[in-house]
Each structure stands twice: as structure tokens, then as C-alpha cells.
Design a protein around this motif. Structure first.
Motif, PDB file in Angstrom:
ATOM      1  N   ARG A  74      48.795 -35.822 -30.202  1.00 47.55           N
ATOM      2  CA  ARG A  74      48.084 -34.606 -30.555  1.00 47.55           C
ATOM      3  C   ARG A  74      49.082 -33.482 -30.791  1.00 47.55           C
ATOM      4  N   HIS A  75      48.903 -32.796 -31.916  1.00 47.25           N
ATOM      5  CA  HIS A  75      49.679 -31.601 -32.251  1.00 47.25           C
ATOM      6  C   HIS A  75      48.666 -30.526 -32.616  1.00 47.25           C
ATOM      7  N   GLY A  76      48.414 -29.644 -31.662  1.00 46.92           N
ATOM      8  CA  GLY A  76      47.373 -28.634 -31.883  1.00 46.92           C
ATOM      9  C   GLY A  76      46.021 -29.314 -31.947  1.00 46.92           C
ATOM     10  N   LYS A  77      45.308 -29.044 -33.031  1.00 52.03           N
ATOM     11  CA  LYS A  77      43.967 -29.632 -33.181  1.00 52.03           C
ATOM     12  C   LYS A  77      43.989 -30.987 -33.874  1.00 52.03           C
ATOM     13  N   GLN A  78      45.127 -31.349 -34.456  1.00 50.51           N
ATOM     14  CA  GLN A  78      45.192 -32.614 -35.184  1.00 50.51           C
ATOM     15  C   GLN A  78      45.818 -33.713 -34.342  1.00 50.51           C
TER      16      GLN A  78
END
Length: 102
Positions: A74-78
Motif C-alpha cells: 500500500r502506498h497512500g490510497k493505492q
């Protein structure tokens, strides 16, 4: 124990390996794994590259992740999906090379 004896798969390992190959026996799932081999990709990017729906890609990724063929980061919301480890990467790349030989 002899070398020949060591190379025999246990029943449990044979079933687990057959399940992995069964998962990769689906062309869409295989294409998803190949797309993620070198660089982790978001679901929408995988779907766009392969011409598949986001929901279908998500479904396949859930199965592939459960089998430890891909991993999610996960990177932020993605969420980005890539090959779970070097073993998966080598196995798939070796098989691609094998089918391209002839």
C-alpha cells in the motif's frame, strides 16, 4: 537417504504445487503475474494494460495473493501488486524462455 529419494515430492507438497500450477493455468491470471514481475502495478494499471475489467483483475489478484504468487504494497490510497519473491519471478521467466525456444 539417496539423492533420488530426496527429490520425490511429499503428497502435501505435490498437492500445493499442483494448486499453484492450476492457478497459473488460467491465461488471465498468468498475464497478471507476468505484468507484475518487474515493477509493482496498481489494479487499474494492470487492467488497462491487459484489457481486463478492474473487478476481474481484483478477483484474480486475491487468488494469486492467497497463493503467495503476488504481494500487495500500500502506498497512500493505492495498492500495488508485484511478484511475491525471486522464486516466483525466476519460475515464470524461465517458463517464458522455455516456451519461446521453439
Amino acid at each position: 537417504m539417496s539423492k533420488a529419494r530426496k527429490s520425490v515430492l511429499s503428497d502435501d507438497h505435490a498437492v500445493a504445487l499442483a494448486d499453484l500450477f492450476r492457478l497459473l493455468g488460467d491465461a488471465s491470471r498468468l498475464r497478471i503475474v507476468v505484468a507484475c514481475l518487474r515493477t509493482p502495478l496498481a489494479v487499474s494499471e494492470i487492467a488497462g494494460r491487459l484489457g481486463l475489467s478492474v473487478s476481474l483483475v481484483s478477483h484474480h489478484l486475491r487468488l494469486l495473493k492467497g497463493a503467495r504468487l503476488v504481494r500487495a504494497e500500500r502506498h497512500g490510497k493505492q495498492v500495488f501488486y508485484g511478484a511475491d519473491d525471486e522464486h516466483v519471478r525466476r519460475m515464470v521467466e524461465d517458463m517464458i524462455t522455455h516456451v519461446a525456444e521453439h
